[in-house]
Design a protein around this motif. Structure first.
Motif, PDB file in Angstrom:
ATOM      1  N   VAL A  81     -12.733  -1.035  -1.422  1.00 17.90           N
ATOM      2  CA  VAL A  81     -11.814  -2.303  -2.071  1.00 17.90           C
ATOM      3  C   VAL A  81     -10.889  -2.722  -1.085  1.00 17.90           C
ATOM      4  O   VAL A  81     -10.101  -1.912  -0.925  1.00 17.90           O
ATOM      5  CB  VAL A  81     -11.635  -1.884  -3.422  1.00 17.90           C
ATOM      6  N   PRO A  82     -10.747  -3.923  -1.148  1.00 19.93           N
ATOM      7  CA  PRO A  82      -9.504  -4.522  -0.413  1.00 19.93           C
ATOM      8  C   PRO A  82      -8.261  -4.437  -1.432  1.00 19.93           C
ATOM      9  O   PRO A  82      -8.612  -4.486  -2.531  1.00 19.93           O
ATOM     10  CB  PRO A  82      -9.896  -5.798   0.188  1.00 19.93           C
ATOM     11  N   ILE A 114     -12.905  -6.877  -7.598  1.00 22.18           N
ATOM     12  CA  ILE A 114     -13.717  -6.430  -6.559  1.00 22.18           C
ATOM     13  C   ILE A 114     -14.399  -5.116  -6.797  1.00 22.18           C
ATOM     14  O   ILE A 114     -15.531  -4.825  -6.418  1.00 22.18           O
ATOM     15  CB  ILE A 114     -13.018  -6.738  -5.248  1.00 22.18           C
ATOM     16  N   ALA A 122      -7.841   0.262  -2.033  1.00 28.31           N
ATOM     17  CA  ALA A 122      -7.014  -0.228  -0.949  1.00 28.31           C
ATOM     18  C   ALA A 122      -5.918   0.601  -1.019  1.00 28.31           C
ATOM     19  O   ALA A 122      -5.320   1.081  -2.167  1.00 28.31           O
ATOM     20  CB  ALA A 122      -6.458  -1.522  -0.589  1.00 28.31           C
ATOM     21  N   GLU A 123      -5.238   1.198   0.307  1.00 27.58           N
ATOM     22  CA  GLU A 123      -4.080   2.155   0.082  1.00 27.58           C
ATOM     23  C   GLU A 123      -2.736   1.461  -0.616  1.00 27.58           C
ATOM     24  O   GLU A 123      -2.039   1.955  -1.131  1.00 27.58           O
ATOM     25  CB  GLU A 123      -3.811   2.666   1.592  1.00 27.58           C
ATOM     26  N   GLY A 153      -7.933   4.077   4.653  1.00 31.71           N
ATOM     27  CA  GLY A 153      -9.270   3.656   5.214  1.00 31.71           C
ATOM     28  C   GLY A 153      -9.600   4.525   6.164  1.00 31.71           C
ATOM     29  O   GLY A 153     -10.712   5.168   6.230  1.00 31.71           O
ATOM     30  N   PRO A 154      -8.762   4.837   7.510  1.00 35.47           N
ATOM     31  CA  PRO A 154      -9.616   5.367   8.479  1.00 35.47           C
ATOM     32  C   PRO A 154      -9.689   7.130   8.132  1.00 35.47           C
ATOM     33  O   PRO A 154     -10.629   7.633   8.937  1.00 35.47           O
ATOM     34  CB  PRO A 154      -8.425   5.484   9.575  1.00 35.47           C
ATOM     35  N   GLY A 182     -11.817   6.426   3.776  1.00 34.95           N
ATOM     36  CA  GLY A 182     -12.655   5.469   3.745  1.00 34.95           C
ATOM     37  C   GLY A 182     -13.810   6.004   4.745  1.00 34.95           C
ATOM     38  O   GLY A 182     -15.002   5.813   4.330  1.00 34.95           O
ATOM     39  N   GLN A 183     -13.153   6.197   5.983  1.00 37.33           N
ATOM     40  CA  GLN A 183     -14.071   6.607   6.898  1.00 37.33           C
ATOM     41  C   GLN A 183     -15.044   7.709   6.399  1.00 37.33           C
ATOM     42  O   GLN A 183     -16.399   7.768   6.754  1.00 37.33           O
ATOM     43  CB  GLN A 183     -13.313   7.011   8.187  1.00 37.33           C
ATOM     44  N   THR A 219     -15.769  -4.476   1.061  1.00 37.92           N
ATOM     45  CA  THR A 219     -15.162  -5.809   1.094  1.00 37.92           C
ATOM     46  C   THR A 219     -13.693  -5.571   1.526  1.00 37.92           C
ATOM     47  O   THR A 219     -12.909  -4.672   1.299  1.00 37.92           O
ATOM     48  CB  THR A 219     -14.765  -6.139  -0.591  1.00 37.92           C
ATOM     49  N   SER A 279     -11.954  -6.651   5.884  1.00 33.21           N
ATOM     50  CA  SER A 279     -11.831  -7.524   6.911  1.00 33.21           C
ATOM     51  C   SER A 279     -13.028  -7.509   7.844  1.00 33.21           C
ATOM     52  O   SER A 279     -13.777  -6.387   7.598  1.00 33.21           O
ATOM     53  CB  SER A 279     -10.712  -7.183   7.909  1.00 33.21           C
ATOM     54  N   VAL A 304     -12.803  -4.355  10.316  1.00 35.26           N
ATOM     55  CA  VAL A 304     -13.356  -3.087   9.727  1.00 35.26           C
ATOM     56  C   VAL A 304     -14.756  -3.027   8.990  1.00 35.26           C
ATOM     57  O   VAL A 304     -15.808  -2.090   9.493  1.00 35.26           O
ATOM     58  CB  VAL A 304     -12.380  -2.747   8.484  1.00 35.26           C
ATOM     59  N   LEU A 334     -16.904 -10.136   3.567  1.00 35.61           N
ATOM     60  CA  LEU A 334     -15.760 -10.063   4.831  1.00 35.61           C
ATOM     61  C   LEU A 334     -15.046 -11.005   4.729  1.00 35.61           C
ATOM     62  O   LEU A 334     -14.765 -11.704   3.814  1.00 35.61           O
ATOM     63  CB  LEU A 334     -16.601  -9.763   6.226  1.00 35.61           C
ATOM     64  N   PHE A 367     -22.865 -14.264  -5.044  1.00 33.62           N
ATOM     65  CA  PHE A 367     -21.710 -14.380  -4.242  1.00 33.62           C
ATOM     66  C   PHE A 367     -21.986 -13.692  -3.081  1.00 33.62           C
ATOM     67  O   PHE A 367     -22.243 -12.314  -3.061  1.00 33.62           O
ATOM     68  CB  PHE A 367     -20.521 -13.844  -5.137  1.00 33.62           C
TER      69      PHE A 367
HETATM   70  P1  NAD Z   1      -9.229  -4.128   5.474  1.00 30.18           P
HETATM   71  O1  NAD Z   1     -10.385  -4.146   5.934  1.00 30.18           O
HETATM   72  O2  NAD Z   1      -8.081  -3.710   6.152  1.00 30.18           O
HETATM   73  O3  NAD Z   1      -9.615  -3.181   4.290  1.00 30.18           O
HETATM   74  C1  NAD Z   1     -10.375  -3.204   3.291  1.00 30.18           C
HETATM   75  C2  NAD Z   1     -10.627  -1.433   2.664  1.00 30.18           C
HETATM   76  O4  NAD Z   1     -11.167  -0.937   3.778  1.00 30.18           O
HETATM   77  C3  NAD Z   1      -9.318  -0.743   2.152  1.00 30.18           C
HETATM   78  O5  NAD Z   1      -9.630   0.104   1.186  1.00 30.18           O
HETATM   79  C4  NAD Z   1      -9.039   0.234   3.673  1.00 30.18           C
HETATM   80  O6  NAD Z   1      -8.623   1.168   3.336  1.00 30.18           O
HETATM   81  C5  NAD Z   1     -10.623   0.403   3.880  1.00 30.18           C
HETATM   82  N1  NAD Z   1     -10.563   0.529   5.281  1.00 30.18           N
HETATM   83  C6  NAD Z   1      -9.745   0.537   6.291  1.00 30.18           C
HETATM   84  N2  NAD Z   1     -10.218   0.988   7.686  1.00 30.18           N
HETATM   85  C7  NAD Z   1     -11.576   1.799   7.078  1.00 30.18           C
HETATM   86  C8  NAD Z   1     -12.324   2.307   7.998  1.00 30.18           C
HETATM   87  N3  NAD Z   1     -12.185   2.639   9.463  1.00 30.18           N
HETATM   88  N4  NAD Z   1     -13.442   2.924   7.311  1.00 30.18           N
HETATM   89  C9  NAD Z   1     -13.654   3.011   5.958  1.00 30.18           C
HETATM   90  N5  NAD Z   1     -12.831   2.324   5.216  1.00 30.18           N
HETATM   91  C10 NAD Z   1     -11.594   1.640   5.874  1.00 30.18           C
HETATM   92  O7  NAD Z   1      -8.923  -5.434   4.638  1.00 30.18           O
HETATM   93  P2  NAD Z   1      -8.005  -5.918   3.487  1.00 30.18           P
HETATM   94  O8  NAD Z   1      -6.672  -6.140   4.637  1.00 30.18           O
HETATM   95  O9  NAD Z   1      -7.379  -4.761   2.537  1.00 30.18           O
HETATM   96  O10 NAD Z   1      -8.308  -7.114   2.992  1.00 30.18           O
HETATM   97  C11 NAD Z   1      -8.385  -8.465   3.456  1.00 30.18           C
HETATM   98  C12 NAD Z   1      -9.698  -8.805   4.119  1.00 30.18           C
HETATM   99  O11 NAD Z   1     -10.825  -8.781   3.085  1.00 30.18           O
HETATM  100  C13 NAD Z   1      -9.756 -10.217   4.341  1.00 30.18           C
HETATM  101  O12 NAD Z   1     -10.426 -10.437   5.739  1.00 30.18           O
HETATM  102  C14 NAD Z   1     -10.394 -10.862   3.262  1.00 30.18           C
HETATM  103  O13 NAD Z   1     -11.194 -12.078   3.748  1.00 30.18           O
HETATM  104  C15 NAD Z   1     -11.542  -9.940   2.918  1.00 30.18           C
HETATM  105  N6  NAD Z   1     -11.996 -10.229   1.778  1.00 30.18           N
HETATM  106  C16 NAD Z   1     -13.260 -10.404   1.476  1.00 30.18           C
HETATM  107  C17 NAD Z   1     -13.925 -10.868   0.456  1.00 30.18           C
HETATM  108  C18 NAD Z   1     -15.361 -11.165   0.260  1.00 30.18           C
HETATM  109  O14 NAD Z   1     -15.508 -11.129  -0.795  1.00 30.18           O
HETATM  110  N7  NAD Z   1     -15.989 -11.581   1.138  1.00 30.18           N
HETATM  111  C19 NAD Z   1     -13.002 -10.568  -0.740  1.00 30.18           C
HETATM  112  C20 NAD Z   1     -11.723 -10.159  -0.729  1.00 30.18           C
HETATM  113  C21 NAD Z   1     -11.265  -9.910   0.615  1.00 30.18           C
END
Ligand code: NAD
Length: 451
Positions: A125-126, A133, A153-154, A184-185, A188-189, A203, A205, A208, A227, A420
């Motif tokens: 989750v972000p 989410i 998310a952290e 995340g790294p 999450g990884q 959900t 970036s 990632v 994303l 969605f």
């Molecule tokens: P992010 O990609 O940095 O992190 C999202 C999640 O992934 C966090 O929980 C993080 O800890 C985890 N993560 C990071 N690196 C990882 C790895 N290597 N392996 C596994 N997990 C890992 O994103 P963010 O900055 O938290 O959120 C913002 C982004 O999310 C924006 O790009 C936004 O558009 C997108 N977003 C998309 C939607 C959608 O439904 N399309 C909804 C909300 C946010």
């Protein structure tokens, strides 16, 4: 990890982050809980999910208050977010008894299909909408008979952690839903690479997400990706300009622009371009950015100092001028003023990159074809709005725009009972609505000979 209140910059709590071995232990618990959970009768599974939804509702104010402290979201918005989690759980609580297969005519026997649960599902989750989410991934996964591990998310683990406690209070068996705050790294990884995790819902970036998609290939792991976005709000000359201008700020500045569906490209048909910018100015200046506890506040701070610096790097932006900016509090907290940029061309960085802050870029267009060309000229494809009084044009544009969630004469794109998700690099698969459930099952075909 220090959890920081973005409205004050003060530390709220130090939350321990799970290590990779902690994730392994959670996966073992989820695997062990799976056979019993999938065997719970559909009616009982539905009842447990309804009880879970009721727990969320009973603690709605508490959850909303936690979200205000952790994310700086305005209190009214935070209540909506907790309510969305409750509603998504209620919606998918209707699923277990309706997860029907097919009976297909075949010679020499009976052919039937079953929708089998996958096993352990990881939901990553972000930080921008932690509760909704989490719910969009977790609720259909549980309803279909999977066990779930949520990695918040952290920066925003507080509501997820509480939701995990409420699931147990509602009677969900131990191990069916676990919340594992972690980096995340690392955490999450590990969820992504653990061979016993059968599906990842991610959900976040696009950067990632691409890495996660590649890692899932190793085990041919099922994957839903939600994303980034760079969506357009397209205003035709025949539109209700007053309404379009009054609502445009909220289509991009809501949640301080930290919204994957933010319409951060504003396209205005040339004959009404100047008039529209005149109407937009008071609407932007009128956006109430401030104290999240004030019921009248519409927009809070950005999530962190680092994110504010990233957003600030676009203002001023190379190849763009600032048309006008709204107001935001000074002093502590990660505040940013709603900002309208005028790029010199569609090459400008602010026009092409997801800023994820309260910044919108405006360009004029000539006709339908020009609007479609500009709107689709991006690797993203998540949402968008079309403003026109011409129904035929609204339909032509809706079919031509490459995005998963469009609205005509409105900016509404998310309802828990409609699908969605994104086109192109905005994602893979669909959440919410009737379709999401199938993505948490495998279809099994069984032929039974009558000979
Ligand atoms: P992010 O990609 O940095 O992190 C999202 C999640 O992934 C966090 O929980 C993080 O800890 C985890 N993560 C990071 N690196 C990882 C790895 N290597 N392996 C596994 N997990 C890992 O994103 P963010 O900055 O938290 O959120 C913002 C982004 O999310 C924006 O790009 C936004 O558009 C997108 N977003 C998309 C939607 C959608 O439904 N399309 C909804 C909300 C946010």
């Amino acid at each position: 990890m220090d959890v920081i209140n973005p409205a004050t910059g003060e530390v709220v709590e130090d939350v321990p982050m799970a290590s990779a071995p902690d994730v392994d232990a959670a996966v073992e618990r989820a695997s062990a809980a799976f056979p019993a959970w999938r065997a719970v009768s559909p009616g009982d599974r539905a009842r447990l999910l309804r009880a879970f939804a009721q727990e969320i509702d009973d603690h709605l104010e508490e959850l909303a208050a936690l979200e205000v402290v952790n994310t700086g979201h305005p209190i009214g918005q935070a209540r909506w977010e907790a309510g969305n989690l409750r509603d998504v759980l209620h919606y998918y609580a209707g699923a277990p008894e309706r997860l029907t297969g097919a009976q297909i005519p075949v010679p020499g026997g009976l052919d039937v299909t079953f929708h089998e649960p996958l096993g352990v599902v990881g939901v990553i989750v972000p930080w921008n909408y932690p509760m909704p989410i989490m719910g969009w991934g977790m609720a259909p996964a549980l309803a279909a008979g999977n066990t779930v591990i949520v990695k918040p998310a952290e920066l925003t683990p507080l509501t997820a952690r509480r939701v995990g406690e409420l699931a147990l209070a509602a009677g969900l068996p131990e191990g069916v839903l676990q919340i594992v705050p972690g980096l995340g790294p690392e955490a999450g990884q590990r969820l992504v690479t653990h061979p016993k995790v059968r599906k990842i819902v991610f959900t976040g970036s696009t950067r990632v997400g691409k890495g996660i998609m590649a890692a899932c290939a190793t085990d041919v792991k099922r994957l839903t990706l939600e994303l980034g976005g760079k969506s357009s709000n397209i205003i035709f000359a025949d539109a209700d300009l007053e309404k379009a201008a009054a609502t445009a700020p909220y289509s991009v500045f809501e949640n301080a622009g930290q919204d994957c569906c933010a319409r951060s490209r504003l396209l205005v048909q040339r004959p009404v371009y100047d008039r529209f910018l005149e109407l937009l100015e008071p609407a932007v200046l009128g956006v109430r950015v401030g104290d999240p506890y004030d019921e009248k506040t519409e927009v809070g701070p950005l999530i962190s100092a680092a994110h504010r610096d990233r957003v600030a790097s676009y203002v001023p932006s190379p190849g763009a001028t600032v048309a006008y900016q709204g107001s935001a509090p000074e002093g502590p907290g990660f505040w940013f003023r709603p900002t309208v940029l005028i790029p010199s061309s569609s090459e400008a960085a602010c026009w092409n990159e997801e800023i994820f802050g309260p910044v919108v870029s405006v360009l004029p267009f000539d006709d339908e074809a020009d609007a479609v060309r500009l709107a689709n000229d991006t690797s993203y494809g998540l949402s968008g709005s079309i403003w026109t009084r011409d129904l035929g044009r609204a339909l032509r544009m809706s079919r031509a725009i490459e995005a998963g969630n469009l609205s005509v004469n409105s900016h509404s794109s998310v309802r828990y009972w409609t699908p969605f998700g994104g086109f192109k690099q905005s994602g893979l698969g669909r959440e919410l609505g009737p379709d999401a459930l199938q993505s948490f099952t495998e279809t099994k075909n069984v032929f039974i000979s009558t000979d």
